[in-house]
Design an enzyme around this catalytic site. Structure first.
Site, PDB file in Angstrom:
ATOM      1  N   GLY A 104       0.680  -1.198   0.045  1.00  0.00           N
ATOM      2  CA  GLY A 104       0.127  -0.043   0.149  1.00  0.00           C
ATOM      3  C   GLY A 104       1.043   1.132   0.027  1.00  0.00           C
ATOM      4  N   PRO A 105       0.335   2.317  -0.649  1.00  0.00           N
ATOM      5  CG  PRO A 105       0.425   4.546  -1.399  1.00  0.00           C
ATOM      6  CD  PRO A 105       1.077   3.500  -0.578  1.00  0.00           C
ATOM      7  N   GLY A 106       0.632   1.363  -3.587  1.00  0.00           N
ATOM      8  CA  GLY A 106       0.698   0.560  -4.603  1.00  0.00           C
ATOM      9  C   GLY A 106       1.346   1.167  -5.727  1.00  0.00           C
ATOM     10  CB  CYS A 157      10.853   6.282   2.036  1.00  0.00           C
ATOM     11  SG  CYS A 157      10.946   7.954   1.573  1.00  0.00           S
TER      12      CYS A 157
END
Ligand SMILES: C[S@@+](CC[C@H](N)C(=O)[O-])C[C@H]1O[C@@H](n2cnc3c(N)ncnc32)[C@H](O)[C@@H]1O
Length: 464
Positions: free
Chosen positions: A273-275, A389
């Site tokens: 998610g979110p993809g 990240c």
């Protein structure tokens, strides 16, 4: 405090919206990058007013620590004794006085007007008095006063408005180089470009160029959106293109590019998610006959994967650490682990104030569990990409070192050749991207190959 639409439009809609965003972040822990676009839409604030509201809200949030250091010199009591609403107004006034081209008299007058309507005339008088003191010097003079400290990390933290523990973590990840750490802090305070991805097989860069985009810097699927809302591009509306930082694109492209021997049909995204990466992987795998299974713990985020990737991926709502994925059958596995997000501070102006050192420890356990699960999911000869990240060494190098210490069935693959043309990737074998070097988020990538018995197509078995 969740802001509600006013009955009458305010005289100064940009400052009103900016103030409401600041209040919602301070009082309700709202996410500014989600709330601001919603408020602008609801209040029908557009054009120059929308740009001003964005600059005021995001700029004030980014530079909060610097403004608090200045305000501490202008207020005759401790800042935590000032009402939270008033403090947000003072920060908003500071930003206009010290970081925008709004003339000083207008910066003070408009903030005092806003104070009158939001906190009442008495406290508006206090706002007026404090901002007049702030207005006696420019930014450089204030910085010389508040950010010249004995400890260089303290000084950088005040000058560039980052928590000190974050400055310290960045310094460590940059090998102790303070000048480069400062360049990173400056980049974190600079609004990033809007980057689009043309999802392979569904959209082309030519189509995005025809809509007004210009070429990206590194990714073969990236385009930059010059200004305005990219959601009005038809390909973005239809999900054939999306907004995706180039660093995110590069790590997904590298995950798809590293060679695997034998089959290459079953790909797994364990934290989907979110993809964004799942959709890019699906497009890259399609021509090779590969299919992506996208695992996501949170049902609402799994819905986002469906919205982003459509039927190009198989979405599974599950815990990625679940033993059911540990069957060693996937050719490629992406573990884009939940992390502090310290690599995306330039895109999320308030997130630096939301994170703490405790998050690093808590997330470290989950990152290790998910990576162990990803390795167990990969077949011998298959590859596992570990991505964060965040450049924090506890979330990057320490997690990689741990898995190599604990397992004899994985080896690191040099990731650098799979980001062709991208400079300044360091010594390898892992890759750390940086906002100040690459103009991307600070994405980290480690590529592993699963060793072990390999079944050869002609029946002989061996080890790889
Ligand atoms: C860094 S984000 C992934 C971003 C995504 N790969 C993309 O490019 O759009 C991490 C995701 O992992 C999910 N997550 C957290 N714990 C998980 C778990 N135990 N199993 C699967 N997903 C998990 C979070 O909800 C979050 O959506």
């Amino acid at each position: 405090m969740t802001p509600k639409g006013p009955r009458r439009p305010p005289a100064d809609p940009a400052r009103q919206v900016a103030y409401e965003v600041l209040r919602a972040v301070t009082a309700d822990d709202a996410y500014a990058n989600l709330l601001l676009p919603r408020l602008l839409r609801e209040r029908e604030v557009s054009g120059r007013d929308a740009a001003l509201a964005t600059e005021l809200a995001f700029g004030t949030l980014r530079h909060r620590a610097t403004y608090d250091a200045v305000l501490a010199r202008c207020v005759d009591r401790a800042l935590d004794a000032v009402d939270a609403e008033v403090l947000d107004l003072l920060r908003l006034g500071c930003h206009q006085l010290l970081a925008t081209r709004v003339p000083p008299h207008a910066a003070v007058a408009t903030t005092v007007d806003l104070a009158r309507t939001t906190v009442g005339p008495g406290r508006a008088g206090f706002v007026n008095a404090v901002l007049r003191r702030v207005a006696t010097q420019d930014r450089a003079a204030w910085l010389a006063e508040v950010a010249t400290l004995d400890d260089p990390l303290d000084a950088l933290a005040v000058r560039h408005s980052h928590p000190r523990w974050v400055v310290s973590a960045f310094r460590d990840a940059l090998g102790g180089d303070l000048a480069e750490t400062e360049a990173l802090l400056v980049a974190d305070n600079t609004p990033p470009p809007v980057t689009l991805v043309a999802r392979p097989g569904r959209c082309t860069l030519d189509e995005l160029a025809a809509a007004g985009a210009t070429p990206g810097r590194w990714s073969a699927w990236a385009a930059r959106w010059p200004a305005g809302d990219p959601a009005r591009v038809p390909a973005v509306q239809q999900g054939r293109a999306g907004v995706q930082d180039e660093g995110s694109q590069l790590v997904a492209i590298a995950t798809a590019a590293v060679p695997v021997s034998g089959t290459d049909a079953r790909w797994l995204d364990l934290c989907a998610g979110p993809g964004g990466k799942a959709a890019l992987l699906a497009g890259l795998g399609r021509d090779r006959g590969a299919r992506v299974t996208a695992v996501e713990l949170q049902p609402h985020r799994a819905d986002l994967v469906r919205a982003t990737a459509g039927d190009t991926v198989d979405v599974v709502v599950a815990d990625g650490t679940d033993a059911r994925f540990g069957t060693g059958e996937y050719d490629r596995v992406l573990v884009d682990a939940p992390c502090t997000g310290l690599g995306a501070l330039r895109r999320r102006p308030d997130s630096r104030w939301r994170r703490s050192v405790a998050d690093v420890g808590r997330l470290g356990r989950l990152q290790r569990d998910l990576l162990a699960s990803g390795v167990a999911a990969a077949r011998p000869g298959g590859v596992v990409a570990y991505v964060t990240c965040s450049p924090h060494l506890a979330e990057t190098a320490a997690v990689v070192a741990d898995v190599l210490r604990r397992r004899t069935d994985v080896e690191l693959v040099d990731a650098r050749p799979f980001l062709p043309g991208v400079p300044q990737l360091g010594e390898g074998p892992t890759v750390q991207l940086w906002p100040h070097r690459h103009d991307t988020d600070a994405m980290f990538l480690a590529l592993f190959r699963r060793k072990g018995p390999l079944i050869h197509p002609y029946g002989a078995s061996g080890t790889q």
